[in-house]
Design a protein around this motif. Structure first.
Motif: not given
Length: 243
Positions: A127-128, A136-140, A146-148
């Motif tokens: 995942d480069s 919000p993205r960091l909290l997810k 959630r690291k898809s």
């Protein structure tokens, strides 16, 4: 006459000569345009391994005191002579690298930076490349785990992305100069996202070229070392707030 090169490869060692010697061995089999190597020794270490690479065009920069990621690469850029400037992590392996594809992508006027597909030692696509961080993205990612991946990088196509991790990134020389290189206020971490964001704001594209790949032996220092974790947290705060 001062020699000219198509690509300048900047590598920074933090006592990592044991890794860099393998990368230098790989570089002997690089195909495509000519290149030079700028090796920055950030902390004192045994450099005897370099005696085995007198056949390579290597410029060694020895720091009197340690510098951060961006400051080191900016200093190497000032010494470089290539039309393209590439930053390469010490833990990258590239035994069959053809620089032609990357340099062709980077030569496009609309491209601000490009990177190869990054593989793990097991051969899986890492995942480069990601979308720019937001709260919000960091909290997810942190709280909800959630690291898809943000992008599908498994194909051999060219994928426009928000930013690429600074493991192996090629910049056109003029473009790197235009944005002033890396922001040295980031001592370590997030400087790669920052420079890509500044390039994107100027209308340039950031491209992952899936036709070329390198192997990454991930160290994940920020997960084990409190100092690295602190640098990572401060850099994330600076990126999110602009402070």
């Amino acid at each position: 006459m001062t020699p000219s090169y198509r690509v300048s490869l900047s590598i920074v060692s933090h006592g990592q000569g044991h890794l860099i010697k393998y990368l230098l061995e790989d570089s002997r089999s690089f195909t495509g345009p000519n290149f030079e190597i700028l090796l920055t020794i950030n902390i004192p270490e045994d450099m005897s391994f370099l005696s085995d690479f007198k056949d390579l065009q290597i410029t060694v920069i020895e720091n009197l005191q340690p510098k951060g990621f961006g400051e080191n690469h900016n200093a190497a850029f000032a010494c470089s002579r290539g039309e393209l400037f590439a930053i390469v992590n010490p833990d990258i392996r590239a035994p069959k690298l053809d620089l032609t594809a990357l340099t062709s992508v980077a030569a496009s006027p609309k491209v601000g930076a490009c990177a190869p597909r990054v593989l793990s030692a097991a051969g899986t696509t890492e995942d480069s490349a990601r979308r720019f961080p937001t709260i919000p993205r960091l909290l997810k990612r942190v709280l909800l785990r959630r690291k898809s991946p943000d992008y599908d990088l498994s194909s051999r196509s060219q994928v426009p992305v928000d930013w690429v991790a600074g493991m192996f990134v090629v910049f056109p020389r003029a473009t790197y100069q235009t944005v002033g290189g890396f922001d040295t206020r980031y001592f370590m971490y997030m400087e790669d996202a920052d420079i890509c964001r500044r390039l994107r704001r100027r209308g340039y594209e950031i491209i992952v070229d899936g036709s070329t790949s390198v192997i990454h032996d991930a160290r994940r220092a920020s997960r084990r070392n409190l100092q690295h974790l602190s640098w990572h947290a401060r850099s994330a705060l600076r990126f999110l707030t602009g402070l």
